[in-house]
Scaffold this motif. Structure first.
Motif, short mmCIF file in Angstrom:
data_model
loop_
_atom_site.label_atom_id
_atom_site.label_comp_id
_atom_site.label_asym_id
_atom_site.label_seq_id
_atom_site.Cartn_x
_atom_site.Cartn_y
_atom_site.Cartn_z
N ASP A 163 -21.50 32.68 37.99
CA ASP A 163 -22.65 32.98 37.13
C ASP A 163 -23.35 31.73 36.60
O ASP A 163 -24.44 31.84 36.02
CB ASP A 163 -22.20 33.84 35.93
CG ASP A 163 -21.96 35.29 36.31
OD1 ASP A 163 -22.66 35.77 37.22
OD2 ASP A 163 -21.09 35.92 35.72
N ALA A 164 -22.76 30.56 36.79
CA ALA A 164 -23.39 29.33 36.33
C ALA A 164 -24.74 29.12 36.99
O ALA A 164 -25.68 28.61 36.36
CB ALA A 164 -22.48 28.12 36.60
N MET A 165 -24.88 29.53 38.25
CA MET A 165 -26.16 29.36 38.95
C MET A 165 -27.21 30.27 38.34
O MET A 165 -28.37 29.86 38.18
CB MET A 165 -25.98 29.68 40.44
CG MET A 165 -27.23 29.44 41.26
SD MET A 165 -27.71 27.70 41.31
CE MET A 165 -29.32 27.83 42.10
N ARG A 166 -26.83 31.47 37.96
CA ARG A 166 -27.79 32.41 37.35
C ARG A 166 -28.28 31.86 36.01
O ARG A 166 -29.47 31.91 35.69
CB ARG A 166 -27.12 33.76 37.17
CG ARG A 166 -28.06 34.85 36.73
CD ARG A 166 -27.39 36.21 36.76
NE ARG A 166 -27.23 36.71 38.11
CZ ARG A 166 -26.06 36.92 38.70
NH1 ARG A 166 -24.94 36.67 38.05
NH2 ARG A 166 -25.99 37.39 39.93
N VAL A 167 -27.37 31.33 35.21
CA VAL A 167 -27.74 30.73 33.93
C VAL A 167 -28.57 29.47 34.14
O VAL A 167 -29.52 29.20 33.40
CB VAL A 167 -26.47 30.41 33.10
CG1 VAL A 167 -26.80 29.58 31.86
CG2 VAL A 167 -25.78 31.70 32.68
N ALA A 168 -28.24 28.71 35.17
CA ALA A 168 -28.97 27.47 35.43
C ALA A 168 -30.43 27.74 35.79
O ALA A 168 -31.33 27.03 35.31
CB ALA A 168 -28.29 26.69 36.56
N THR A 169 -30.69 28.75 36.61
CA THR A 169 -32.08 29.05 36.99
C THR A 169 -32.87 29.55 35.78
O THR A 169 -34.04 29.21 35.61
CB THR A 169 -32.15 30.08 38.12
OG1 THR A 169 -31.45 31.27 37.73
CG2 THR A 169 -31.52 29.54 39.39
N ALA A 170 -32.22 30.34 34.91
CA ALA A 170 -32.91 30.84 33.72
C ALA A 170 -33.18 29.70 32.73
O ALA A 170 -34.28 29.59 32.16
CB ALA A 170 -32.06 31.92 33.05
N THR A 171 -32.18 28.86 32.51
CA THR A 171 -32.34 27.73 31.59
C THR A 171 -33.39 26.76 32.13
O THR A 171 -34.20 26.21 31.37
CB THR A 171 -30.99 27.01 31.41
OG1 THR A 171 -30.01 27.95 30.95
CG2 THR A 171 -31.11 25.88 30.40
N SER A 172 -33.39 26.57 33.43
CA SER A 172 -34.38 25.71 34.07
C SER A 172 -35.79 26.21 33.80
O SER A 172 -36.72 25.42 33.55
CB SER A 172 -34.12 25.65 35.58
OG SER A 172 -35.21 25.09 36.27
N ALA A 173 -35.99 27.55 33.82
CA ALA A 173 -37.32 28.11 33.58
C ALA A 173 -37.82 27.76 32.19
O ALA A 173 -38.98 27.39 32.00
CB ALA A 173 -37.28 29.62 33.77
N LEU A 174 -36.93 27.85 31.19
CA LEU A 174 -37.33 27.51 29.82
C LEU A 174 -37.68 26.03 29.72
O LEU A 174 -38.68 25.65 29.08
CB LEU A 174 -36.22 27.86 28.84
CG LEU A 174 -36.49 27.47 27.38
CD1 LEU A 174 -37.73 28.17 26.85
CD2 LEU A 174 -35.28 27.78 26.51
N VAL A 175 -36.86 25.18 30.33
CA VAL A 175 -37.13 23.74 30.31
C VAL A 175 -38.49 23.46 30.95
O VAL A 175 -39.28 22.64 30.45
CB VAL A 175 -36.00 22.97 31.04
CG1 VAL A 175 -36.38 21.50 31.23
CG2 VAL A 175 -34.70 23.08 30.25
N MET A 176 -38.79 24.15 32.04
CA MET A 176 -40.06 23.94 32.72
C MET A 176 -41.24 24.42 31.90
O MET A 176 -42.32 23.82 31.93
CB MET A 176 -40.03 24.61 34.10
CG MET A 176 -39.15 23.89 35.10
SD MET A 176 -39.28 24.56 36.76
CE MET A 176 -38.52 26.17 36.55
#
Length: 285
Positions: A60-73
């Motif tokens: 699930d780390a990849m799922r959280v990473a893509t979501a967190t990445s969206a906020l950072v972007m």
């Protein structure tokens, strides 16, 4: 590539520890550089870093990473767009349909991440970046800068609106922000690297905003409680905040004093950064 002690502490504690926060702030500096110089908004750097920091989540780390990445972007690209000279942004005039379709595709891509197996998404990320590198190296139009005669006879062309949905969907699904598609496309449409990377930020914003909204509304992950992580939807706010703390000052400085990089060197640097991202994802696997 990632500090060993920080990685061990993250897994042992099951979350972003104090050592990890310092490392994330440092890496945030790099996301600020990539936002200004390459239009990445932080996505390509943030995804492997958050996968590393939240390794206790397992797949699930990849799922959280893509979501967190969206906020950072959203924050990085929004800030970079706000401080971009208006004369540069005018190159997107008439691109309203493209922006709307990017947002529509991003909403679909972000929804798809909630149902797709997390493991294959990680390898899809690696495969996509690797294929992009091969395409930039082998297909004409990216590395070779236009001559003055070509520039005078063939004005830069806008991106077709039809690209909006597929670009937005893939970008949100993988958490990459879209710049890996829009920058090469604008480059081949006749734009210099300086202009293509600058315009990538508002295009990234159109993708990251709906993707972030979808991620915030997602149900909590059971694995997050076991890993002692406090998520908002699928977003790790602590990791995002640390990355942004490092990135925003760098964006402000580089937008005021952008470095002068020869066009061909700029293009090669873009490819080199993509290669580094592939290596980082493979090492974090």
């Amino acid at each position: 590539m990632m500090p060993t002690i920080a990685c061990e502490r993250s897994v042992a504690a099951g979350g972003v520890g104090s050592v990890d926060v310092v490392a994330l702030i440092g890496i945030g500096l790099l996301t600020g550089v990539t936002t200004v110089l390459f239009g990445f908004g932080g996505g390509f750097v943030a995804v492997p870093v958050v996968v590393w920091a939240d390794a206790a989540l397992g797949a699930d780390a990849m799922r959280v990473a893509t979501a967190t990445s969206a906020l950072v972007m959203v924050v990085n690209a929004g800030f970079a767009t706000a401080v971009t000279p208006r004369r540069v942004l005018l190159a997107l005039r008439g691109s309203g349909a493209l922006l709307l379709l990017l947002a529509a595709g991003a909403s679909a891509g972000a929804l798809a991440t909630r149902f797709a197996p997390a493991g294959p998404v990680r390898w899809a990320f690696v495969a996509y970046v690797a294929l992009t590198i091969a395409d930039l190296l082998l297909r004409p139009g990216f590395l070779r800068p236009r001559t003055r005669a070509e520039a005078a006879s063939d004005a830069p062309r806008p991106l077709p609106a039809v690209l909006g949905v597929p670009v937005g969907a893939v970008a949100a699904f993988l958490g990459v922000g879209g710049s890996v598609m829009t920058v090469p496309a604008m480059r081949r449409a006749g734009h210099t690297m300086h202009l293509a990377t600058a315009l990538a930020n508002p295009l990234t914003l159109a993708i990251a905003l709906p993707a972030t909204a979808v991620s915030l509304s997602a149900a909590a992950l059971p694995a997050a409680a076991d890993a002692h992580l406090h998520l908002v939807g699928l977003i790790d706010l602590r990791a995002a905040s640390a990355l942004l703390l490092g990135a925003l000052p760098v964006i402000a400085v580089l937008r005021r004093r952008p470095p002068r990089i020869p066009d061909r060197t700029y293009a090669w640097s873009y490819i080199g950064l993509l290669a580094m991202v592939v290596v980082a994802m493979l090492l974090s696997a």
